[in-house]
Design a protein around this motif. Structure first.
Motif, PDB file in Angstrom:
ATOM      1  N   ARG A  16       0.837  -1.203   0.000  1.00 40.20           N
ATOM      2  CA  ARG A  16       0.000   0.000   0.000  1.00 40.20           C
ATOM      3  C   ARG A  16       0.874   1.257   0.000  1.00 40.20           C
ATOM      4  N   ARG A  17       1.905   1.261   0.841  1.00 44.03           N
ATOM      5  CA  ARG A  17       2.806   2.406   0.943  1.00 44.03           C
ATOM      6  C   ARG A  17       3.550   2.624  -0.369  1.00 44.03           C
ATOM      7  N   TYR A  18       3.931   1.520  -1.033  1.00 41.71           N
ATOM      8  CA  TYR A  18       4.639   1.602  -2.314  1.00 41.71           C
ATOM      9  C   TYR A  18       3.775   2.316  -3.347  1.00 41.71           C
ATOM     10  N   GLU A  19       2.501   1.966  -3.414  1.00 42.99           N
ATOM     11  CA  GLU A  19       1.590   2.600  -4.376  1.00 42.99           C
ATOM     12  C   GLU A  19       1.430   4.089  -4.085  1.00 42.99           C
ATOM     13  N   ILE A  20       1.277   4.433  -2.815  1.00 51.72           N
ATOM     14  CA  ILE A  20       1.107   5.836  -2.423  1.00 51.72           C
ATOM     15  C   ILE A  20       2.361   6.641  -2.770  1.00 51.72           C
ATOM     16  N   ASN A  21       3.523   6.091  -2.422  1.00 44.29           N
ATOM     17  CA  ASN A  21       4.779   6.793  -2.696  1.00 44.29           C
ATOM     18  C   ASN A  21       5.040   6.914  -4.190  1.00 44.29           C
ATOM     19  N   ARG A  22       4.641   5.886  -4.948  1.00 40.65           N
ATOM     20  CA  ARG A  22       4.830   5.927  -6.392  1.00 40.65           C
ATOM     21  C   ARG A  22       4.003   7.063  -6.994  1.00 40.65           C
ATOM     22  N   ALA A  23       2.764   7.220  -6.509  1.00 36.77           N
ATOM     23  CA  ALA A  23       1.903   8.300  -6.990  1.00 36.77           C
ATOM     24  C   ALA A  23       2.494   9.661  -6.626  1.00 36.77           C
ATOM     25  N   ARG A  24       3.029   9.775  -5.421  1.00 38.39           N
ATOM     26  CA  ARG A  24       3.626  11.049  -4.987  1.00 38.39           C
ATOM     27  C   ARG A  24       4.845  11.401  -5.829  1.00 38.39           C
ATOM     28  N   ARG A  25       5.705  10.395  -6.061  1.00 37.88           N
ATOM     29  CA  ARG A  25       6.897  10.629  -6.880  1.00 37.88           C
ATOM     30  C   ARG A  25       6.513  11.055  -8.292  1.00 37.88           C
ATOM     31  N   SER A  26       5.502  10.407  -8.828  1.00 38.30           N
ATOM     32  CA  SER A  26       5.035  10.723 -10.175  1.00 38.30           C
ATOM     33  C   SER A  26       4.526  12.160 -10.233  1.00 38.30           C
ATOM     34  N   ARG A  27       3.765  12.556  -9.222  1.00 37.17           N
ATOM     35  CA  ARG A  27       3.225  13.915  -9.164  1.00 37.17           C
ATOM     36  C   ARG A  27       4.356  14.948  -9.106  1.00 37.17           C
TER      37      ARG A  27
END
Length: 87
Positions: A16-27
């Motif tokens: 779950r944390r990986y998905e959230i961080n991936r979205a943040r990095r992408s943003r």
């Protein structure tokens, strides 16, 4: 594979944390790309506006643990220097 209940829970939390961080990095990368595009076009006003929009995103990445503080500071400093040299 995770065997203990604790390890199973950790695996779920990590995913779950990986998905959230991936979205943040992408943003964050999107905001940085907008600055790069404005710099490439040579539009100083657009570059300054894009940089002002990107700075809070970078700092949010720091507070959320996606980026190291010095990494964000370095990126902002280099971009600001390039925007200032424009025009």
């Amino acid at each position: 594979m995770a065997n203990t209940p604790q390890a199973k829970k950790r695996a779920l939390q990590n995913a779950r944390r990986y998905e959230i961080n991936r979205a943040r990095r992408s943003r964050i990368r999107t905001f940085l790309r907008k600055v790069e595009e404005a710099l490439a076009s040579g539009d100083k006003a657009a570059a300054e506006a894009a940089l002002r929009a990107a700075q809070p995103e970078l700092m949010r990445g720091v507070t959320k643990g996606v980026l190291h503080k010095n990494t964000a500071a370095r990126k902002m400093s280099r971009l600001a220097h390039r925007v200032k040299a424009l025009g």
